[in-house]
Design a protein around this motif. Structure first.
Motif, PDB file in Angstrom:
ATOM      1  N   ASP A 297      -5.982  -1.599  -5.153  1.00 47.87           N
ATOM      2  CA  ASP A 297      -5.504  -2.174  -3.898  1.00 47.87           C
ATOM      3  C   ASP A 297      -6.517  -3.227  -3.438  1.00 47.87           C
ATOM      4  O   ASP A 297      -7.621  -2.892  -3.025  1.00 47.87           O
ATOM      5  CB  ASP A 297      -5.321  -1.082  -2.830  1.00 47.87           C
ATOM      6  N   GLU A 298      -6.141  -4.472  -3.560  1.00 55.57           N
ATOM      7  CA  GLU A 298      -6.972  -5.609  -3.153  1.00 55.57           C
ATOM      8  C   GLU A 298      -8.383  -5.543  -3.710  1.00 55.57           C
ATOM      9  O   GLU A 298      -9.358  -5.463  -2.979  1.00 55.57           O
ATOM     10  CB  GLU A 298      -6.987  -5.702  -1.622  1.00 55.57           C
TER      11      GLU A 298
ATOM     12  N   THR B 107       0.831  -1.201   0.000  1.00 54.08           N
ATOM     13  CA  THR B 107       0.000   0.000   0.000  1.00 54.08           C
ATOM     14  C   THR B 107       0.865   1.252   0.000  1.00 54.08           C
ATOM     15  O   THR B 107       0.570   2.238  -0.683  1.00 54.08           O
ATOM     16  CB  THR B 107      -0.953  -0.020   1.213  1.00 54.08           C
TER      17      THR B 107
HETATM   18 MG   LIG Z   1      -2.227  -2.732   2.155  1.00 54.47          MG
END
Ligand SMILES: [Mg+2]
Ligand SMILES: Nc1ncnc2c1ncn2[C@@H]1O[C@H](COP(=O)(O)OP(=O)(O)OP(=O)(O)O)[C@@H](O)[C@H]1O
Lengths: 250, 254
Positions: free
Chosen positions: A166-167, A48
């Motif tokens: 992100d994910e 991240t």
């Molecule tokens: Mg993360």
């Protein structure tokens, strides 16, 4: 203009949070135009943190980030944020306007678009994620999977050079997960996808990067990386129970 | 996840009042309230006229009386205050049902009650015919401070998210055996409130990052066009104009 440069070049990027935690220790990576790349790695690896550098939310302590040949610097931020579309993990953070239409229009309107051109961008983006029907609904009326799709539309509307997620598959049920995969496959932009979902990476991305303790520890075809049990174990990565990497990349 | 979103005060319908641009309605209600306040309290008939004006708007907007009355509980504190004034007021006293009441106090109470009621009813009619979202766009149009409008916009968007978070925290508390029975449990609730605040604050930070990522530079782009025509202003202006005429008549008669 800069069509010869790779979509993304990161070199010797290091970063420490203000409290002293060193999160990145010198990250090097290059992503060519049109590639779909997965960024894998255990919790706390710095994924991240790296993503936040790609559009200048965090600024490099050391090293450089270039998007399609343009360096991320204070004076290029506006153009960088047009080129890099960041989809956050929690769609409730990303969808802050009262209606889907206004939310998707927010980015392009900040770029100065108005009127018919703005409408076209909003329609196109929602169409590409199959959410045009929801255009006048408030985001909080949508299901989680639908909100994630609208979140993708909000950045597609800015026609980015590279889409960074992100994910994206977290908290999605299997059907929504598959629908999102189909959407991502149908796009013709460069994609960098942070994920803990290894089968998802295998399905969507030919190439993967493994990040570990603030550096890129491995870079190669997803198929080869996931077949290497020792490599996975060394970086706290595990395939789901019962999942076997198919013999030939398909 | 979020527990359905509803603004029960807003009554969706397609009437001329609903269709008016929000900034016209907002300005009309504010002006109406100003003229009502400017009306001398002794002219009881003038307030009756103002009430008739609002009744006409309610009919045009198809807002039933019941819906208005239910929303008027907001006025209860004013009523209590007004009831107290004649009891504690000074000056000439008159006897009502064996109670000694102050005459100027009675007039003061009437003044507060009549004017507050008219203002509250006008606001209820505004809220019943204007979506909260449109109200904010209207406020922005009227050049209210942008920052305030933005804060209100975010409150509107995140109210459900925060309520939902509150609900989940309550369920978490209760599923671990917590029952809010008396004051001794207050510290637990206070700590939950603190945690809720921090979560909301962190959410605010993340939302801000998301906004920056999409090119936010401190000013919300105006996307929806809600411009009003001269006719819109004329229609909305009828209410305050008639209230102004009423106030003038009330001042000029003795
Ligand atoms: Mg993360
Ligand atoms: N705001 C912050 N302040 C200080 N340290 C932080 C902050 N955010 C993250 N860190 C630290 O930086 C390191 C990298 O965190 P990061 O969030 O980038 O990991 P990640 O790879 O995204 O992990 P995950 O898979 O859990 O999301 C961790 O050691 C983390 O504790």
């Amino acid at each position: 203009m800069t069509s010869g440069s790779p979509s993304l070049t990161v070199s010797r990027l290091a970063y420490a949070y203000p409290d002293g935690t060193q999160a990145l220790y010198g990250v090097d990576l290059t992503i060519e135009r049109g590639e779909r790349v997965a960024l894998l790695g255990p919790n706390g690896a710095g994924k991240t943190t790296l993503v936040m550098h790609l559009n200048g939310i965090l600024t490099a302590g050391h090293g450089t980030v270039e998007v399609a040949g343009l360096a991320v610097r204070a004076d290029t931020l506006r153009e960088i944020r047009r080129r890099v579309g960041l989809v956050f993990q929690d769609p409730d953070d990303q969808l802050f306007m009262p209606t889907v239409r206004e939310d998707v229009a927010f980015g392009p309107a900040n770029l100065g678009l108005r009127g018919a051109e703005l409408d076209r961008r909003v329609h196109d983006a929602l169409e590409r994620v199959g959410m045009l029907d929801a255009i006048d609904r408030p985001p909080h009326h949508l299901s989680f999977g639908q909100r994630r799709r609208v979140a993708v539309a909000t950045v597609l509307a800015m026609e980015p050079e590279i889409l960074v997620l992100d994910e994206p598959s977290s908290n999605l049920d299997p059907a929504s997960r598959r629908e999102l995969a189909e959407i991502l496959k149908s796009l013709d932009v460069t994609v960098l996808m942070v994920t803990h979902d290894l089968p998802y990476a295998l399905e969507l991305c030919e190439r993967s990067l493994i990040m570990s303790e603030g550096v890129i520890a491995a870079d190669g075809p997803t198929h080869a990386l996931l077949a290497d049990e020792r490599l996975l174990a060394a970086h706290r990565l595990e395939l789901p129970y019962g999942f076997a990497v198919p013999a030939q990349p398909g | 996840m979020s527990a359905g979103h509803h603004h029960p005060i807003y009554r969706p319908a397609d009437t001329p009042v609903h269709r008016l641009p929000p900034q016209c309605k907002l300005a009309a209600v504010v002006a109406f309230a100003v003229f009502v306040v400017a009306t001398p309290r002794e002219r009881v008939w003038a307030f009756a006229l103002d009430a008739l004006l609002l009744a006409a708007v309610a009919v045009a907007a198809r807002v039933p009386a019941g819906a208005i009355v239910r929303r008027m509980v907001i006025e209860v504190p004013f009523v209590l205050f007004a009831v107290a004034i004649p009891l504690i007021g000074t000056g000439e006293r008159i006897q009502v049902l064996g109670l000694s009441l102050s005459a100027p106090g009675l007039w003061a109470a009437w003044n507060i009650l009549a004017k507050a009621t008219l203002g509250v009813v006008a606001s209820i009619l505004l809220a019943a015919t204007t979506e909260p979202r449109m109200m904010l766009l209207g406020a922005e149009r009227l050049r209210l401070p942008r920052l305030l409008v933005q804060i209100a916009t975010f409150m509107l968007r995140y109210l459900d998210v925060i309520l939902d978070q509150m609900r989940r925290m309550r369920i978490a508390r209760e599923s671990r055996g917590f029952v809010a029975r008396d004051l001794r449990q207050a510290p637990v609730l206070a700590k939950s409130a603190g945690a809720l605040f921090i979560r909301s604050y962190e959410r605010g930070e993340r939302v801000h990052l998301a906004m920056l990522s999409r090119g936010y530079t401190g000013e919300m782009p105006t996307i929806r066009d809600i411009s009003a025509t001269g006719r819109d202003w004329a229609v909305a202006g009828m209410l305050p104009c008639l209230a102004a005429v009423t106030a003038l008549l009330a001042w000029s008669t003795t």
